[in-house]
Design a protein around this motif. Structure first.
Motif, mmCIF file in Angstrom:
data_model
loop_
_atom_site.group_PDB
_atom_site.id
_atom_site.type_symbol
_atom_site.label_atom_id
_atom_site.label_comp_id
_atom_site.label_asym_id
_atom_site.label_seq_id
_atom_site.Cartn_x
_atom_site.Cartn_y
_atom_site.Cartn_z
ATOM 1 N N SER A 78 0.938 -1.196 -0.221
ATOM 2 C CA SER A 78 -0.030 -0.015 -0.122
ATOM 3 C C SER A 78 0.837 1.082 -0.016
ATOM 4 N N VAL A 79 2.018 1.355 0.499
ATOM 5 C CA VAL A 79 2.896 2.304 0.724
ATOM 6 C C VAL A 79 3.454 2.417 -0.845
ATOM 7 N N LEU A 80 3.645 1.620 -1.525
ATOM 8 C CA LEU A 80 4.197 1.531 -2.944
ATOM 9 C C LEU A 80 2.927 1.787 -3.842
ATOM 10 N N SER A 81 1.982 1.954 -3.531
ATOM 11 C CA SER A 81 0.722 2.166 -4.344
ATOM 12 C C SER A 81 0.823 3.513 -5.425
ATOM 13 N N ASN A 82 1.442 4.404 -4.786
ATOM 14 C CA ASN A 82 1.862 5.552 -5.874
ATOM 15 C C ASN A 82 2.897 6.224 -5.372
ATOM 16 N N ARG A 83 3.623 7.258 -6.226
ATOM 17 C CA ARG A 83 4.545 8.041 -5.556
ATOM 18 C C ARG A 83 4.420 8.869 -4.727
ATOM 19 N N ASP A 84 2.955 9.389 -4.501
ATOM 20 C CA ASP A 84 2.625 10.415 -3.289
ATOM 21 C C ASP A 84 2.884 9.593 -2.195
ATOM 22 N N THR A 85 2.235 8.365 -2.034
ATOM 23 C CA THR A 85 2.227 7.606 -0.542
ATOM 24 C C THR A 85 3.627 7.177 -0.282
ATOM 25 N N LEU A 86 4.477 6.868 -1.424
ATOM 26 C CA LEU A 86 5.899 6.563 -1.008
ATOM 27 C C LEU A 86 6.743 7.653 -0.377
#
Length: 116
Positions: A78-86
């Motif tokens: 879930s952290v890697l779901s998109n650039r913003d969450t990462l």
């Protein structure tokens, strides 16, 4: 000539406030937060997103499969779901050595931050 002197004094004052005090820290943080929100809204409105496959992340996922618990793997995905969450994750948890996460163990969190 007067204009240059006034401009130099204003620039010097701002430089002093920025480097020697914490008076501008809060407004700068607020501005950065607003810019992030605007960028996210523009990404959402345009619907276009560049998806880049990062070989390091793929290799990291395979390494973590044996190290992480199933709940930690799920959280990692879930952290890697998109650039913003990462980026938000790295900013919140990888900025200090004493950060704690509700799902990742301290050792795994340090390992993860070292490899992101």
């Amino acid at each position: 000539m007067k204009g240059w002197i006034i401009l130099a004094l204003v620039a010097g004052g701002l430089y002093y406030l920025y480097t020697e005090t914490d008076k501008l820290d809060k407004p700068i943080a607020q501005t950065e937060e607003v810019l992030k929100k605007i960028e996210r809204k523009l990404d959402a409105m345009t619907g276009t997103r560049i998806i880049r496959v990062d070989r390091n992340v793929a290799q990291l996922k395979s390494e973590l499969a044996s190290r992480f618990t199933p709940s930690e793997l799920s959280e990692f995905n879930s952290v890697l779901s998109n650039r913003d969450t990462l980026e938000d994750f790295k900013e919140e948890y990888c900025g200090s050595s004493n950060a704690t996460h509700p799902i990742f163990s301290n050792d795994n969190l340090l390992y993860l931050c070292d490899h992101l």
